[in-house]
Design a protein around this motif. Structure first.
Motif, PDB file in Angstrom:
ATOM      1  N   ARG A  53       0.821  -1.215   0.000  1.00 16.63           N
ATOM      2  CA  ARG A  53       0.000   0.000   0.000  1.00 16.63           C
ATOM      3  C   ARG A  53       0.855   1.265   0.000  1.00 16.63           C
ATOM      4  O   ARG A  53       0.395   2.332  -0.416  1.00 16.63           O
ATOM      5  CB  ARG A  53      -0.933  -0.006   1.208  1.00 16.63           C
ATOM      6  N   PRO A  56       2.880   3.595  -3.860  1.00 16.42           N
ATOM      7  CA  PRO A  56       2.624   4.909  -4.496  1.00 16.42           C
ATOM      8  C   PRO A  56       3.154   6.080  -3.674  1.00 16.42           C
ATOM      9  O   PRO A  56       3.630   7.068  -4.245  1.00 16.42           O
ATOM     10  CB  PRO A  56       1.089   4.944  -4.602  1.00 16.42           C
ATOM     11  N   CYS A  58       5.788   6.022  -1.810  1.00 13.98           N
ATOM     12  CA  CYS A  58       7.237   6.034  -2.024  1.00 13.98           C
ATOM     13  C   CYS A  58       7.592   6.696  -3.351  1.00 13.98           C
ATOM     14  O   CYS A  58       8.573   7.457  -3.440  1.00 13.98           O
ATOM     15  CB  CYS A  58       7.791   4.608  -1.981  1.00 13.98           C
ATOM     16  N   TRP A  59       6.820   6.414  -4.393  1.00  9.05           N
ATOM     17  CA  TRP A  59       7.068   7.071  -5.679  1.00  9.05           C
ATOM     18  C   TRP A  59       6.970   8.594  -5.544  1.00  9.05           C
ATOM     19  O   TRP A  59       7.822   9.333  -6.044  1.00  9.05           O
ATOM     20  CB  TRP A  59       6.046   6.589  -6.716  1.00  9.05           C
ATOM     21  N   VAL A  60       5.906   9.045  -4.878  1.00  7.35           N
ATOM     22  CA  VAL A  60       5.711  10.492  -4.713  1.00  7.35           C
ATOM     23  C   VAL A  60       6.876  11.108  -3.949  1.00  7.35           C
ATOM     24  O   VAL A  60       7.381  12.183  -4.309  1.00  7.35           O
ATOM     25  CB  VAL A  60       4.377  10.770  -3.995  1.00  7.35           C
ATOM     26  N   THR A 128      11.225   0.855  -7.071  1.00 10.11           N
ATOM     27  CA  THR A 128      10.144  -0.102  -7.314  1.00 10.11           C
ATOM     28  C   THR A 128      10.649  -1.534  -7.248  1.00 10.11           C
ATOM     29  O   THR A 128       9.994  -2.412  -6.668  1.00 10.11           O
ATOM     30  CB  THR A 128       9.505   0.171  -8.683  1.00 10.11           C
TER      31      THR A 128
END
Length: 735
Positions: A53, A56, A58-60, A128
């Protein structure tokens, strides 16, 4: 084992397999962040679900950190905002709190050189890949057995309540010592301290709130059933047995509901009817105040009775309806048992089905039942948005410390400034004493690690094969020994670990160890400064303040409730009792301070004010819940009129209980001129108010029972369990 396999696999894949050092760095640190630095509670599969969960998010964080890092001022502002937001997210429960440090690291990493937004694709690919491998490893490698869930504990406790109620229906209408012990054990299993952290229903959503409410109501039900005693020499009446049978059926239906069965709709309705019939039998045909009747609390009842319209008291000592006081006490206890069972059934249905629950919901007690998820999150965040919240304090402390570290690294071009910020994150504690102790151990460990690092780098030189061979072995050693041996070992081992990593990314020199030592020293100093400036005493002082404020708010409600009962005035919406929302917020803040207090070492001794005796902080929270629930029950209209003697007794007793609360609150959080004499164990002035006035209705006995439970809580707060005569019924929930 999991972190080592994933970190080494991701790093070697990109560094040597694909020749991409940027992706290799992010694959390794993403794994270390969410798998090593984070302390997400639960089994491997539960942690895997949490990390999935968080992908996303972490990407931001990587994207924002990369683009804000190109200028020092944008990086500093971003560190302040993101650092506070991630730290404050701990209000969402143990999983969010455990993941927050790792998310901080994933934002810190791209905030430092090289400032290269063009490499964002490689950074995201590495992040990722590392997270995907970590999720798979957590779920598949060395699987762990999941402990008993809170819902399963509540299911078992509801079954115990059903058996106890069934036993009370049959002669001799009492529980044996073994039955009482079983009920007590089932209730204790629902206390948060006995439940693994990952299984505690601490989130802000409907189902978590309802499951917490289920545990609270079930504990209350078990405690009241264990104390129920039949009237000596008399057989229980038809209404009494009907309530006990209905309680048993609803408890059984609740057990089935929690186990995946249907909603307990019909048993819930049956108990509502049985409770209404018992209440009518207790109240009799005497005068009552209907909802909406205008009156002044504390004056209308006695004035009304002074006109002589109340029924005369029989000479045989019974009530005006022929019921002896012992029977009315039994009825009052049964009505409280029914209330707890109804709350348990409703909360269980909400916990299983959420907003699709079929049992009729009382809006006051279950205000969250129909609220959208964003509203519930906003309610949780708003409740902690102030300096009285320990979560808020910790978020401010961490955000300011990380911001200062980023500013120093940007202005002074500190070599490897990332390490300084990481040291600030890992070494800042909630109390000054703990921060100093942690820093001393960390610097000692870092110095030892730096010396060892310098030796390894000098001996191996530029031989990458040596560092590649040592890296997985050292990872396994560091991730196994560090968490067990403490912060000194962890810092020392991590110093060598990062040197082995960076030696494979750029030509190494022994000065890498020097830079690591300097950065940890700078980060430690920043953490110490902000630990000193921003609430340096941790949760202990805040717990004293929050506990005292809770008791002051509770005292206000006790006085208002006692006056309303004495005057026969009810309110059509108990949730809007003046001061109720203030008390609810005081309970929330005290619970967060208590949770933080439990995680800290021994509180400051000899500094500042302390209570005369060690305080039982959990009893402070229980007193808050007793006040809220009791006031709701007693002010549920219509209210029966009390005769003059009963009204005087209730009004006076309420004032005395409130005064006792204020005395205890002053002992918990004294001012400079607060008297230091110890509180007497028993308030002798209460003796005159505890006599049974002739002709008192059931409402009088219910009110006195509530006051008695609050006095028991007060004695526990100052003196522990040495003098408490009864087991606490309720355990604190989050809000």
């Amino acid at each position: 084992m999991r972190v080592t396999l994933v970190a080494a696999a991701g790093f070697f894949l990109f560094r040597y397999g694909l020749g991409d050092p940027v992706a290799a760095t992010y694959a390794l640190f993403a794994t270390v962040a969410l798998g090593g630095l984070s302390r997400i509670p639960g089994t491997g599969r539960q942690r895997a679900a949490v990390v999935a969960r968080m992908v996303p998010v972490c990407w931001v964080l990587v994207v924002v950190g990369t683009y804000l890092s190109v200028r020092t001022w944008t990086a500093v502002v971003g560190m302040l905002v993101v650092g506070f937001a991630l730290a404050f997210s701990a209000v969402g429960g143990p999983r969010q709190a455990g993941a927050a440090p790792g998310l901080q690291l994933l934002y810190i990493l791209p905030s430092f050189p090289p400032y290269d937004p063009a490499s964002l694709d490689d950074r995201l690919i590495g992040t990722t890949t590392g997270l995907a491998l970590l999720i798979a490893a957590e779920a598949l490698i060395l699987p762990e057995r999941r402990p008993e869930t809170y819902r399963s504990r509540a299911t078992r406790a509801a079954g115990t309540a059903a058996r106890c109620a069934t036993l009370l229906v049959a002669p001799p209408h009492a529980l044996t010592a073994a039955d009482i012990g079983e009920a007590r054990e089932a209730g204790q299993s629902l206390r948060s301290l006995t439940v693994p952290e990952a299984e505690r229903p601490a989130g802000p959503g409907v189902r978590d709130r309802a499951l917490s409410h289920t545990g609270l109501a079930t504990r209350a039900l078990l405690g009241r059933l264990a104390r129920l005693r039949a009237v000596p020499g008399e057989q229980p009446g038809r209404e009494v047995l009907a309530v006990l049978r209905a309680v048993a059926r609803l408890a059984t239906a609740t057990e089935n509901c929690l186990d995946g069965g249907p909603s307990p709709v019909e048993p819930h309705k049956e108990l509502v009817g049985a409770r209404a019939r018992l209440s009518a039998a207790s109240a009799g045909p005497g005068p009552v105040v209907e909802p909406g009747t205008a009156c002044t609390a504390g004056t209308a009842g006695p004035a009304f009775l002074a006109t002589g319209s109340a029924r005369p008291v029989p000479e045989d000592g019974t009530t005006p309806y022929g019921l002896p006081p012992a029977v009315l006490r039994l009825h009052a206890a049964l009505l409280e048992i029914a209330d707890a069972a109804l709350a348990m059934g409703t909360a269980a249905d909400l916990a299983v089905r959420g907003r699709h629950a079929r049992v009729e919901v009382a809006r006051g007690r279950f205000w969250y039942a129909t609220a959208p998820a964003p509203v519930l999150w906003w309610h949780r965040l708003r409740g902690h948005a102030g300096r009285g919240s320990v979560f808020f304090q910790n978020a401010v402390r961490i955000a300011l410390a990380l911001t200062a570290a980023r500013l120093v690294a940007g202005l002074d071009t500190l070599p490897h400034g990332f390490w300084a910020t990481l040291a600030t994150l890992t070494l800042t504690r909630t109390t000054m004493d703990e921060t100093w102790s942690t820093i001393r151990r960390a610097l000692t460990g870092t110095l030892a690690g730096a010396v060892l690092t310098a030796g390894i780098l000098s001996a191996a030189g530029a031989e990458n094969a040596v560092y590649a061979a040592l890296l997985p072995l050292w990872m396994l050693f560091a991730f196994t020994v560090g968490p067990v041996k403490g912060v000194g070992w962890a810092q020392g081992l991590f110093t060598v670990l990062v040197a082995l990593v960076f030696a494979q990314l750029a030509p190494p020199t022994w000065r890498l160890a020097e830079a690591r030592m300097l950065d940890v020293l700078v980060g430690s100093a920043i953490g110490a400064v902000f630990g000193l400036l921003a609430w340096p005493r941790g949760a202990h002082d805040e717990l004293r303040h929050a506990g005292a404020e809770l008791l002051r708010r509770a005292a206000e409600i006790v006085v208002a409730t006692g006056a309303s009962v004495a005057g026969g005035c009810g309110t059509a919406a108990p949730s809007r009792v003046p001061g109720r929302r203030s008390l609810q917020r005081a309970v929330i803040l005290a619970e967060s301070a208590y949770a933080q207090y439990q995680s800290e070492p021994t509180p400051f001794g000899g500094r500042g004010h302390e209570t005369v005796q060690p305080a039982d902080w959990q009893s402070v929270l229980i007193a808050g819940h007793h006040t809220l629930w009791g006031s709701d029950r007693l002010l549920d209209p219509p209210l029966a009129r009390l005769n003059m003697a009963a009204a005087d007794s209730v009004g006076g007793l309420g004032e005395r209980v409130a005064g006792r609360m204020l005395l205890v609150s002053a002992a918990l959080d004294p001012g400079d001129d607060t008297p230091t004499a110890p509180l007497p164990l028993i308030d002798s002035a209460l003796a005159g108010f505890t006599l049974e006035p002739p002709g008192a209705p059931r409402l009088y006995y219910a009110t006195v029972s509530w006051f008695d439970s609050l006095l028991t809580d007060m004695s526990r707060i100052a003196y522990g369990d040495q003098t408490a005569g009864a087991t606490a019924e309720m355990t604190p929930v989050h809000d």
